[in-house]
Motif scaffolding. Sequence first.
Motif, PDB file in Angstrom:
ATOM      1  N   ASN A 122       0.857  -1.182   0.000  1.00 22.62           N
ATOM      2  CA  ASN A 122       0.000   0.000   0.000  1.00 22.62           C
ATOM      3  C   ASN A 122       0.897   1.236   0.000  1.00 22.62           C
ATOM      4  N   ARG A 123       1.085   1.831  -1.174  1.00 20.29           N
ATOM      5  CA  ARG A 123       2.019   2.957  -1.313  1.00 20.29           C
ATOM      6  C   ARG A 123       1.372   4.263  -0.891  1.00 20.29           C
ATOM      7  N   GLY A 124       2.114   5.374  -0.992  1.00 15.39           N
ATOM      8  CA  GLY A 124       1.606   6.667  -0.537  1.00 15.39           C
ATOM      9  C   GLY A 124       0.999   7.476  -1.663  1.00 15.39           C
ATOM     10  N   VAL A 125       1.496   8.693  -1.855  1.00 14.71           N
ATOM     11  CA  VAL A 125       1.017   9.543  -2.934  1.00 14.71           C
ATOM     12  C   VAL A 125       1.954   9.369  -4.124  1.00 14.71           C
ATOM     13  N   ALA A 126       1.388   8.981  -5.274  1.00 13.57           N
ATOM     14  CA  ALA A 126       2.196   8.691  -6.456  1.00 13.57           C
ATOM     15  C   ALA A 126       3.033   9.906  -6.850  1.00 13.57           C
ATOM     16  N   GLY A 127       4.291   9.645  -7.180  1.00 12.29           N
ATOM     17  CA  GLY A 127       5.140  10.712  -7.704  1.00 12.29           C
ATOM     18  C   GLY A 127       5.855  11.536  -6.649  1.00 12.29           C
ATOM     19  N   THR A 128       5.626  11.279  -5.361  1.00 13.35           N
ATOM     20  CA  THR A 128       6.352  12.043  -4.345  1.00 13.35           C
ATOM     21  C   THR A 128       7.679  11.358  -4.046  1.00 13.35           C
ATOM     22  N   SER A 129       8.680  12.169  -3.661  1.00 12.36           N
ATOM     23  CA  SER A 129       9.999  11.593  -3.427  1.00 12.36           C
ATOM     24  C   SER A 129       9.978  10.687  -2.197  1.00 12.36           C
ATOM     25  N   THR A 130       9.154  11.037  -1.205  1.00 14.31           N
ATOM     26  CA  THR A 130       9.079  10.218   0.006  1.00 14.31           C
ATOM     27  C   THR A 130       8.583   8.811  -0.335  1.00 14.31           C
ATOM     28  N   ASP A 131       7.512   8.748  -1.127  1.00 13.52           N
ATOM     29  CA  ASP A 131       6.972   7.441  -1.511  1.00 13.52           C
ATOM     30  C   ASP A 131       8.018   6.631  -2.256  1.00 13.52           C
ATOM     31  N   THR A 132       8.753   7.300  -3.149  1.00 16.56           N
ATOM     32  CA  THR A 132       9.746   6.590  -3.955  1.00 16.56           C
ATOM     33  C   THR A 132      10.847   5.986  -3.084  1.00 16.56           C
ATOM     34  N   VAL A 133      11.343   6.768  -2.116  1.00 15.61           N
ATOM     35  CA  VAL A 133      12.407   6.254  -1.241  1.00 15.61           C
ATOM     36  C   VAL A 133      11.912   5.031  -0.469  1.00 15.61           C
ATOM     37  N   HIS A 134      10.715   5.133   0.114  1.00 10.97           N
ATOM     38  CA  HIS A 134      10.170   4.017   0.895  1.00 10.97           C
ATOM     39  C   HIS A 134      10.010   2.780   0.017  1.00 10.97           C
ATOM     40  N   TYR A 135       9.391   2.993  -1.143  1.00  8.29           N
ATOM     41  CA  TYR A 135       9.051   1.885  -2.027  1.00  8.29           C
ATOM     42  C   TYR A 135      10.309   1.194  -2.558  1.00  8.29           C
ATOM     43  N   ASP A 136      11.250   2.013  -3.064  1.00  6.95           N
ATOM     44  CA  ASP A 136      12.462   1.435  -3.658  1.00  6.95           C
ATOM     45  C   ASP A 136      13.243   0.625  -2.631  1.00  6.95           C
ATOM     46  N   SER A 137      13.365   1.186  -1.415  1.00  6.78           N
ATOM     47  CA  SER A 137      14.165   0.461  -0.428  1.00  6.78           C
ATOM     48  C   SER A 137      13.441  -0.814   0.021  1.00  6.78           C
ATOM     49  N   ALA A 138      12.111  -0.779   0.043  1.00  9.36           N
ATOM     50  CA  ALA A 138      11.360  -1.990   0.420  1.00  9.36           C
ATOM     51  C   ALA A 138      11.489  -3.051  -0.668  1.00  9.36           C
ATOM     52  N   LYS A 139      11.361  -2.626  -1.930  1.00 12.00           N
ATOM     53  CA  LYS A 139      11.457  -3.579  -3.035  1.00 12.00           C
ATOM     54  C   LYS A 139      12.836  -4.243  -3.066  1.00 12.00           C
ATOM     55  N   ALA A 140      13.872  -3.437  -2.741  1.00  9.22           N
ATOM     56  CA  ALA A 140      15.227  -3.986  -2.735  1.00  9.22           C
ATOM     57  C   ALA A 140      15.324  -5.136  -1.742  1.00  9.22           C
ATOM     58  N   VAL A 141      14.617  -5.027  -0.615  1.00  6.62           N
ATOM     59  CA  VAL A 141      14.631  -6.106   0.382  1.00  6.62           C
ATOM     60  C   VAL A 141      13.839  -7.313  -0.118  1.00  6.62           C
ATOM     61  N   PHE A 142      12.610  -7.072  -0.609  1.00  9.62           N
ATOM     62  CA  PHE A 142      11.775  -8.185  -1.084  1.00  9.62           C
ATOM     63  C   PHE A 142      12.504  -8.983  -2.173  1.00  9.62           C
ATOM     64  N   ALA A 143      13.271  -8.254  -3.015  1.00  5.87           N
ATOM     65  CA  ALA A 143      13.955  -8.901  -4.137  1.00  5.87           C
ATOM     66  C   ALA A 143      14.980  -9.928  -3.664  1.00  5.87           C
ATOM     67  N   LYS A 144      15.450  -9.781  -2.408  1.00  7.91           N
ATOM     68  CA  LYS A 144      16.479 -10.706  -1.910  1.00  7.91           C
ATOM     69  C   LYS A 144      15.898 -12.039  -1.470  1.00  7.91           C
ATOM     70  N   TYR A 145      14.589 -12.115  -1.345  1.00  5.79           N
ATOM     71  CA  TYR A 145      13.982 -13.352  -0.865  1.00  5.79           C
ATOM     72  C   TYR A 145      13.197 -14.009  -2.005  1.00  5.79           C
ATOM     73  N   PRO A 146      13.724 -15.113  -2.544  1.00 10.00           N
ATOM     74  CA  PRO A 146      13.045 -15.755  -3.672  1.00 10.00           C
ATOM     75  C   PRO A 146      11.650 -16.272  -3.302  1.00 10.00           C
ATOM     76  N   GLY A 147      11.431 -16.544  -2.014  1.00 10.08           N
ATOM     77  CA  GLY A 147      10.116 -17.059  -1.612  1.00 10.08           C
ATOM     78  C   GLY A 147       9.046 -15.992  -1.506  1.00 10.08           C
ATOM     79  N   ILE A 148       9.461 -14.720  -1.608  1.00  7.72           N
ATOM     80  CA  ILE A 148       8.508 -13.614  -1.461  1.00  7.72           C
ATOM     81  C   ILE A 148       8.041 -13.154  -2.834  1.00  7.72           C
ATOM     82  N   GLN A 149       6.727 -13.054  -2.981  1.00  7.82           N
ATOM     83  CA  GLN A 149       6.167 -12.646  -4.266  1.00  7.82           C
ATOM     84  C   GLN A 149       5.266 -11.428  -4.027  1.00  7.82           C
ATOM     85  N   VAL A 150       5.603 -10.290  -4.660  1.00  8.91           N
ATOM     86  CA  VAL A 150       4.744  -9.113  -4.523  1.00  8.91           C
ATOM     87  C   VAL A 150       3.618  -9.240  -5.542  1.00  8.91           C
ATOM     88  N   VAL A 151       2.386  -9.482  -5.075  1.00  2.06           N
ATOM     89  CA  VAL A 151       1.300  -9.777  -6.010  1.00  2.06           C
ATOM     90  C   VAL A 151       0.489  -8.544  -6.399  1.00  2.06           C
TER      91      VAL A 151
END
Lengths: 338, 414
Positions: B176-205
């Motif tokens: 559940n992201r924040g306001v599209a296009g804001t820098s705050t949302d981007t920082v949160h999202y990118d850093s979270a995705k970087a973590v999820f990407a490290k776990y092959p068992g995790i699938q962002v649906v």
Amino acid sequence: MSESTVSTPPSGAVPLSTPPGSSRRAAMLHRVTQPVIVWVLVIAMIPLSRLFSEHFPSWSLINNAIVLGLFLAVVAFGQGFVILSGGIDLSVPAIIAYGAFFTGALSSAGVPTVLAIILSVAIASAIGLINGVIVARSTFPPFIVTLAVSTVASALLLGISAGRPGQTAPRGLIALFNGSISPAGIPIAVVIFVVVVAVGCLVQFRTSLGRRTYAIGNSMRAATLSGLRVRTTTVLVYWIAAVAYGIAGVLLMGYGSGSDLNIGASWLLPSIAVVVVGGSSIAGGSGSYLSTVGASLLLTILSIDISAIGLSEGVKQVLYGVVILVSLLLSKVGGRRQ
Amino acid sequence: MKTRITRLMTVASVAAVVALTVAGCSAGGTAGTGEKGKIYLDLSYSGNNWQDEGANLAMSVANSPEVLAKYDVKKVISGSDPQKQISDLQSMIASGAKLIVLYPISPTALNPVIKQGCTAGVTFVTYDGTVTAPCAYNVSYITGAQADDPTKAFFGAQTAKALVELMGGKGKVMMNRGVAGTSTDTVHYDSAKAVFAKYPGIQVVNEYYGNWDSSVSKQETAKALAAHPDVNGIWSEAGEDGVVKALEAAGLKIPVTGENSNYFRLKLSEGWPGVSSGSPPASGAIAMKVGLQILDKGASSVPKDIEIPLAWVTTQTAKVCPGTEFVDGCNFFKDADDSFVTEIFQKDLFPESSYDAATKGTPIVKLQPLPDLKKFTQPESRRLYTRGACDAGYKEGLVNSGQDPKGLNGCVKG
């Protein structure tokens, strides 16, 4: 008879090539077939949603479509009524915010829930009354009037609330949407939906106000000449629309169990979209609330489907816009064929 | 006759406008030499709990007796349009402001007017959001790390990691992201995705935007849940109380990570699996205190980039406060609104906060001096996110040491 036809005033908008009788019959047919087309699409969409997710169609899809579609249907009743009269109402977000804010504020201050709701809707609907009086008394276009009034109203609300949103919603209101009340297994939100549709249709088709609104929307001049109280009707139309937005605000307050002051912001454009997708003329004078309700469900199901495929936000919005355009085209083609 | 009257009226109104403008300008020009300095609080949108509390807390500091003795304080609401904020800032500079504490609407659009203000001797301190203009002071949690371990940085990454652990390392996740296009949302999202990407068992649906709003978050979560009833965890930015309510309505109880709403912490205390972290409204007050210290002790007493540590409350640590203070490790309030943002205290930087200060802006009677802020300086490696560029002596690259998760974009020596 023939004399009166000849002496049609030069400014008359009746298309000369069409015999008046058949055009009226076409309009009547249109009024009956439009809801049928929209509702067939709604029912077709339910099995078609399988294309978007392996979990669809499901009871959860239908339940969510009705709950989320309820807010849209209530707001669109007001917007549809104003559009029917030949106007347009941009004060939707401000009035929703009033309905939501005062419900929370009054009930937090100890006012009994039902009284708080009635008072909030009354306060919210006062904005519609102001809209109506200015539109009726001036020659300014309704979109400017409602925009100006809603700007003032929002600023006032910001002042009244001192920027503080989100009082907690009364318990009884929250219970409507958290699944705790379901008489005979039917969620209470579904019951509200049915009541809203029935009341909406009754007001639009079975009251003299409803018929006068059609008349004004068709031709303000003709309505005036035939002795209709155009100004009173216009004021009532904007007032009733505001009552609908106020109720939507109350319902949204219960759904979210609290509210930001911009709680209404996301409902303005969809409210216009569903009225038009439902086949009402944006210029006024024709349309049916039954189709508008169908369109509310249609667009809600579509937005659930679009959400299900997990596209990026930009693509979702593009798709949503395209769908509105396509359904517009469909409803126009469907309408013309009659 | 009619045209003459119209013409007269036009002349008169033009004259009036000119007179008003002249009066306005001269008033602005002389105010700077008045006996009291001017302080402004410039906030963005008003009308949600976070902004309201942030502004109330900042004003509770600015209206304390010791500050009012020396300064005139004004609050301005700029809305959500950068142009409006730019023109508001311009008139504050013109009126002789000494200090402007602001919630910046855009990280870059305000730079020219901030530069102009700095040249005129104005001090700018931002809170929550940041600006890239080098002369402004940023006070933000955006890149912040956990208080007990400064290497565990970024709200998005830390909550993503916690979610994966709660889910046992595998399963389906919705975001559940924040306001599209804001820098705050981007920082949160990118850093979270970087973590999820490290776990092959995790699938962002599924990913959707809840606009940091609980009502929108509830609607969007309900839609997404209809399509993914088999989801195992939800990662959320602000609006997580709406996420939890949508889950309750659907009869699901799965791990949720989100920000600091009162309802979320209540649910955590009742055993809901999850972590509450993220943006503290206390940053408004901290920014005001930082600004006041600069006026008092000079610019060298304060680092330019101040990082507020991440709040971190779990199912085990969520605890209701008996009154209106954070005492005995309690961290939410009994009678607050559901979407009330609980992080109104900061134990080192703003311990003197109160519930009344957050809800009504009640002035703080006695301000506590700030501790040595060196400990709260943002590491150079994370400047890229708030300043848009690296400091001298650093260049853009992947940060692989001194920070967990490793491999995020940032600034490295060289």
